[in-house]
Design a protein around this motif. Structure first.
Motif, PDB file in Angstrom:
ATOM      1  N   MET A 186       6.852   5.413  -9.492  1.00  0.00           N
ATOM      2  CA  MET A 186       5.873   5.401  -8.395  1.00  0.00           C
ATOM      3  C   MET A 186       4.733   4.435  -8.711  1.00  0.00           C
ATOM      4  O   MET A 186       4.260   3.708  -7.852  1.00  0.00           O
ATOM      5  N   PRO A 229       2.056  10.588  -4.894  1.00  0.00           N
ATOM      6  CA  PRO A 229       2.772   9.916  -5.990  1.00  0.00           C
ATOM      7  C   PRO A 229       2.271  10.330  -7.369  1.00  0.00           C
ATOM      8  O   PRO A 229       3.015  10.273  -8.344  1.00  0.00           O
ATOM      9  N   ALA A 230       1.022  10.766  -7.445  1.00  0.00           N
ATOM     10  CA  ALA A 230       0.477  11.185  -8.743  1.00  0.00           C
ATOM     11  C   ALA A 230       1.111  12.494  -9.210  1.00  0.00           C
ATOM     12  O   ALA A 230       0.951  12.878 -10.373  1.00  0.00           O
ATOM     13  N   TYR A 241       1.317   7.333   1.198  1.00  0.00           N
ATOM     14  CA  TYR A 241       0.786   8.692   1.071  1.00  0.00           C
ATOM     15  C   TYR A 241      -0.695   8.762   1.440  1.00  0.00           C
ATOM     16  O   TYR A 241      -1.479   7.922   1.051  1.00  0.00           O
ATOM     17  N   ALA A 276       0.839  -1.189   0.000  1.00  0.00           N
ATOM     18  CA  ALA A 276       0.000   0.000   0.000  1.00  0.00           C
ATOM     19  C   ALA A 276       0.874   1.239   0.000  1.00  0.00           C
ATOM     20  O   ALA A 276       1.959   1.236   0.569  1.00  0.00           O
ATOM     21  N   TRP A 277       0.396   2.276  -0.677  1.00  0.00           N
ATOM     22  CA  TRP A 277       1.109   3.541  -0.631  1.00  0.00           C
ATOM     23  C   TRP A 277       1.061   4.109   0.775  1.00  0.00           C
ATOM     24  O   TRP A 277       0.085   3.955   1.495  1.00  0.00           O
TER      25      TRP A 277
END
Lengths: 553, 290
Positions: B171, B147-148, B7, B4-5
Motif C-alpha cells: 500500500m 491503507p495504514a 481512501y 492519490a489514495w
C-alpha cells in the motif's frame, strides 16, 4: 592524513577499517581510522565513488551483514566492538537517514512510519506512543502525525524519516546526503536540526556534496575522502589548504583566495549554436529581441478540477536564453515545464511553440523543438545499446534512417561518448548515463534543452564539468533548467525565473532577480557566498561570474 | 498530485465495521457469487452490492472513471461473447434461435452469420450481473479501507508478521510506483513515443512497450535496495513485532461475519443439491419456439 583536535570519550572508534565487496576486485575503502566524540558533527566529503557510503554501511552494520564481502579492522561504539552484534542491536545505537526519504519511509502514515523501528523491537505500545511523540515534538512536526506520508513535501519527508530514526534513541546519527532533494530553506531547516541534536550530545556523521551549506552549522571537523582513503581529517580552516577547490564546493571567498594563485581559466562560450555574436550571454541580457520560440499566455492548470496549481503564467523563451527556474519544493516548476513540452495542456490560456498552440500539437511534434531531460536517467534508458537508445527519439519523430545514423553519431561525438556506441546504457556510470540522456535529446535535433535538476546526485566537480560541457554544446538555441542550487543560476543563467505557488514571482537577469534577499527568503531560497561576492563586485564586473573568474578581475 | 489514495474517512457502511470483518464478509460474498450462474440468485448478490454501494459514502465523481471503465469492460465482453457465441457453451448444450442475420456477401465461401439465441442473450445478461456484483464490491475496497491498517488487518486474520507487513508495504509503495511509471511515461513521450499508436501482434506490442517497462522495472529494482536497507536498519524481522494500531471487533462485526458465512454455506449447499445452474426463463424459450 592529519587528525584534528583529539576529543575525549569517543562515541565511535574506527580502526584500520578496510572492505572489499564480494563481487569486486578492488577495496572500496582501505585502512580508515578515526574517532568521533559525543556532540561532534563530522562532515564527510568526497567525489562519487570515493567510499563514503561504504564507510557509512560499515558503521551502521549493513556491511557485512547485508552487503557481503571481506572486512578487516574494527568498529567500536561507546566502547564496545560491534563485530558480533546483530543489526537490531546496532540500530538502537546508530540511526541512519538515507539519501532518498521517499525510499526510506515505509509507513503509509506518519505515526506508523515513526513507530516502525520500535514496533520491530517489540516495545510495548504505550512506550512506542511516548517515544514517537517525543521525536515528533523535538522536530516540531507533531501536527503531521496523522498525515499520509505520500502527501508530505520533500522537507517534511526528510524530517519524518529523521523522526523514525530518533525515536529509536540512537547515540550516533549517520546522514547520507540528506540535502539532495531539498530546496535551500528546507535544507537549512534540516541542518539546524542536526546542529541542535549535536548540541544535545549526539554524534553526527554527515555525508554531503553541498559542503558550503553544511559549513554554515559549523561542523567540528571535516573528512575528505578519495579513492577509499581519508585524504584530510581536521578542522575547517585546513580543508581549503588541502583539497582542490574544483573538487569540493568551498565558500566563494576561499575559492577566490586559492584561485588567485592559479592562472585564469578561459571563459566558456555559452550556447555557441544560438547567437551570431560570440557572447550569447550578453546578447540575452535584455538585448535579445528575437521572436519567441515558446510563449505562455495566461496559462492556468490544475490536476484536479477544483484545485489550480498554475495561476496565469505569462512568459516567453527566446533564442539565446539560458534560464534557471528556482523555487521551493512543490511550487509548480515541473508542472510549468511540462506545459512547455506539451505533456500537460493548459486549462486556461495557451502555450505556443513555434507559434502553434500545444493543444493542437502532439508531444512528439513538440519534441522536435523542446527536448526534456529528466532528473534521473534511469527513468528513460531502456535500450540494449547506446546507439539504439539514441535512435529511439529520431525514429519516433519519423526521421529518415540515414539521417538518424548521422544524428546518433553526431550526438555521441558532442557528448564525447563515441566509444560507447555499442555499450548497454544502463551499464555506464551515472555521469555517462546523464550524458546519454542529453545525447538522446541532441539526436532529436531539439532546439531547446529542458533539464529537471540536472546536477542532483552528482558531486561538485562532476556536475560543474557536466554543466560546462552542456552549456557549450553547439546543438541548442536555448536551455532551461530547474534547480534548487542558486549558484547554478549565478554561474550559468542569463535569465532567472522564480516560481512559487504556481505563480511567476520574478523573471529577469540574475543580477536583478537575485539581489533582492527578502524576495529570495520569501521563496525559500538562501543567498550563497558566491551570490554575495558577485553582488559586492557587480559594479566592477557588470555581470555574475564564478569565483575562480572573480579572482582575476 | 499525480497519484492519490482513494481512501477517505467517510460515513460508510464499510467503515462502520472492523476491516477484518469486512474482508471476511467480502471473501464469502465473492465465493458465493462465483457459485451461481442462475440470474435469479445472482440478483440477490447484485442488490446486496448496490445497497453497499449506495451506503458506502463514496461520491459518484470519485468512482466515475473506475465505474465507466468497468461498465465498458463488462459490456464489451458480454457483447463479444453474445456475438461470437463462444462464451457459456460449457453451461448450455442446446440453443433456441430467436433470429438469424446473414451477411449479403461471402468471404472464401464463408457467410458471416449472427445468431440471436435465448441462451446467448441470457448468458450475456447473467455475466453482466455476476461480474457487476463482484466489481462493485471490489472497487469500493480501496475507497473504504484505511491503507495504514492493511498490515494489522491481515495480521489479525492470522498471517505472520512478515506477510502482514508486506501488505502495508504494498500500500505504501503503490503511489511511489505509480509516480515512477508516470515519470517514465512522460520521459518517453517527450522523446516522441506514442503508446496509443502501438500496433502489431501481441508479442510485437509487448516488445514495443519495452521503453516503459524496462526503466520502470530497473527503477523498482534500484529502489528496492534502499527499501531493504531502510528495513534492516530499523530491525525489521528480528522477532515478534508490536503493531501500534489496535483493531476492535464487536457484536456488529460478529453479525457481519456470521451473515457472510451463512450466505457462503447456503450457496454451497444450493450448488450441491443442484440449484444455481445457468437458467433461462421458460417464456423466452416459448418465444423462440422451444
Amino acid at each position: 592524513m592529519c587528525d584534528g583536535d583529539v576529543m575525549p570519550a569517543a562515541a565511535l572508534v574506527i580502526e584500520n577499517l578496510s572492505f572489499r565487496y564480494r563481487d569486486r576486485q578492488e577495496l572500496a575503502i582501505h585502512d580508515i581510522s578515526f574517532q568521533a566524540s559525543p556532540g561532534e558533527i563530522l562532515l564527510i566529503a568526497g567525489a562519487s565513488g570515493c567510499g563514503k557510503t561504504t564507510l557509512i554501511r560499515c558503521i551502521n552494520g549493513l556491511v557485512p551483514r547485508s552487503y557481503k564481502g571481506e572486512m578487516t579492522g574494527g568498529v567500536t561504539i561507546l566502547g564496545e566492538e560491534t563485530k558480533d552484534w546483530k543489526l537490531s542491536q546496532i540500530s538502537q545505537k546508530i540511526g541512519t537517514v538515507l539519501q532518498d526519504p521517499e525510499r526510506q519511509i515505509l509507513g503509509t502514515n506518519v505515526l506508523n512510519e515513526v513507530a516502525f523501528g520500535l514496533e520491530n523491537l517489540g516495545i510495548p505500545r504505550e512506550e512506542i506512543r511516548q517515544r514517537v511523540n517525543e521525536a515528533l515534538k523535538f522536530l516540531k512536526i507533531h501536527q503531521l502525525s496523522e498525515r499520509e506520508t505520500f502527501t508530505l513535501s520533500g522537507g517534511e519527508k526528510q524530517k519524518v524519516a529523521l523522526a523514525g530514526v530518533l525515536a529509536m534513541r540512537p547515540s550516533i546519527l549517520l546522514l547520507d546526503e540528506p540535502l539532495a532533494s531539498l530546496d535551500p530553506a528546507s535544507a537549512q531547516d534540516s541542518l539546524d536540526t542536526v546542529r541542535k541534536l549535536a548540541d544535545e550530545g549526539m554524534t553526527v556523521l554527515i555525508i554531503e556534496h553541498r559542503v558550503e551549506d553544511v559549513l554554515r552549522i559549523n561542523p567540528e571537523r571535516v573528512m575528505f575522502m578519495s579513492e577509499g582513503e581519508i585524504r584530510y581529517l581536521g578542522n575547517l580552516s585546513g580543508l581549503s589548504q588541502v583539497v582542490d577547490y574544483r573538487e569540493v564546493k568551498l565558500p566563494a571567498k576561499q575559492i577566490l583566495e586559492r584561485a588567485r594563485q592559479d592562472q585564469p581559466q578561459a571563459e566558456i562560450t555559452i550556447l555557441p549554436g544560438a547567437a551570431s555574436s560570440s557572447d550569447a550571454r550578453s546578447e540575452a541580457f535584455g538585448l535579445n529581441d528575437s521572436k519567441a520560440i515558446v510563449k505562455f499566455e495566461d496559462v492556468a492548470f490544475g490536476y484536479e478540477a477544483d484545485v489550480e496549481v498554475l495561476h496565469g503564467l505569462n512568459l516567453e523563451i527566446k533564442r539565446g536564453d539560458v534560464i534557471a527556474v528556482l523555487g521551493p519544493n512543490a511550487a509548480g516548476k515541473t508542472t510549468f515545464v511540462k506545459h512547455a513540452i506539451g505533456l500537460l495542456k493548459p486549462k486556461r490560456g495557451r502555450v505556443l511553440v513555434n507559434g502553434r498552440d500545444t493543444k493542437e500539437a502532439s508531444v512528439a511534434e513538440i519534441a522536435g523543438t523542446l527536448g526534456y531531460v529528466f532528473q534521473s536517467p534511469s527513468h528513460m534508458l531502456f535500450a540494449p545499446t547506446v546507439s539504439e537508445e539514441l535512435s529511439f527519439g529520431p525514429h519516433n519523430l519519423k526521421h529518415p534512417q540515414e539521417q538518424i545514423e548521422t544524428e546518433v553519431k553526431e550526438a555521441l561525438r558532442i557528448v564525447n561518448l563515441s566509444d560507447k556506441e555499442q555499450d548497454p546504457p544502463l551499464a555506464l556510470s551515472f555521469g555517462q548515463q546523464k550524458r546519454v540522456s542529453i545525447a538522446a535529446i541532441l539526436a532529436m535535433q531539439s532546439r531547446i534543452l529542458v533539464m529537471d535538476e540536472p546536477t542532483a546526485g552528482q558531486d561538485y566537480q562532476n556536475y560543474m564539468n557536466f554543466m560546462d560541457s552542456i552549456l557549450q554544446l553547439p546543438g541548442f538555441e536555448a536551455i532551461l533548467f530547474i534547480t534548487h542550487d542558486v549558484d547554478l543560476a549565478v554561474i550559468y543563467a542569463n535569465r532567472v525565473l522564480i516560481v512559487n505557488d504556481g505563480r511567476l514571482i520574478a523573471d529577469g537577469r540574475p543580477q536583478d532577480v537575485l539581489r533582492d534577499f527578502d524576495r529570495l527568503k520569501a521563496n525559500r531560497l538562501v543567498p550563497t557566498s558566491l551570490l554575495s561576492l558577485n553582488l559586492e563586485r557587480l559594479n566592477a564586473t557588470g555581470r555574475f561570474m564564478r569565483a575562480e573568474a572573480l579572482a582575476h578581475v | 498530485m499525480l497519484v492519490a489514495w482513494k481512501y477517505r474517512k467517510r460515513k460508510s457502511i464499510i467503515q462502520w465495521f472492523d476491516p477484518r470483518a469486512w474482508l471476511i464478509f467480502y471473501a464469502c460474498f465473492l465465493v458465493s457469487t462465483l457459485a451461481f450462474w442462475d440470474v435469479r440468485f445472482l440478483l440477490f448478490f447484485f442488490v446486496l452490492a448496490l445497497i453497499v454501494l449506495f451506503n458506502s459514502g463514496v461520491k459518484w465523481h470519485e468512482i466515475r472513471r473506475a465505474f465507466l471503465f468497468i461498465i465498458a469492460f463488462i459490456t464489451f465482453f458480454a457483447i463479444l461473447t453474445f456475438l461470437t457465441g463462444r462464451g457459456g457453451t460449457e453451461l448450455y448444450t442446446e440453443e433456441h434461435l430467436i433470429r438469424e442475420f446473414k451477411a449479403p456477401f461471402s468471404i472464401f465461401g464463408w457467410t458471416p452469420t449472427l445468431k440471436i439465441t435465448v441462451e446467448r442473450a441470457f448468458y450475456a445478461v447473467t455475466q453482466f450481473v455476476r461480474v457487476g456484483s463482484i466489481a462493485i464490491m471490489t472497487v469500493l475496497i480501496p475507497y473504504s479501507l484505511n491503507p495504514a491498517l492493511y498490515g494489522i488487518t491481515f495480521k489479525g486474520l492470522g498471517l505472520p508478521d512478515k506477510f502482514a507487513y508486506a501488505m502495508d508495504l504494498t500500500m505504501r509503495f503503490i503511489p511511489t510506483f505509480a509516480r515512477d511509471f508516470q515519470l517514465t511515461m512522460d520521459a518517453q513521450r517527450a522523446r516522441g513515443y506514442e503508446l496509443e499508436k502501438i500496433s502489431g501482434g501481441v508479442v510485437e506490442q509487448v516488445r514495443k512497450m519495452g521503453p516503459i517497462f524496462v526503466p520502470v522495472t530497473i527503477h523498482a529494482i534500484i529502489g528496492s535496495e534502499d527499501i531493504i536497507d531502510a528495513m534492516d536498519l530499523r530491525a525489521f524481522g528480528v522477532g515478534p513485532r508490536t503493531w501500534l494500531p489496535v483493531l476492535k471487533r464487536d457484536f456488529k462485526d460478529r453479525v457481519l461475519i456470521w451473515f457472510g458465512v451463512a450466505i457462503l454455506i447456503a450457496s454451497l449447499v444450493l450448488g450441491f443439491i443442484g440449484y444455481g445452474k445457468f437458467w433461462v426463463p421458460e417464456a423466452l424459450l416459448r418465444l423462440a419456439g422451444g
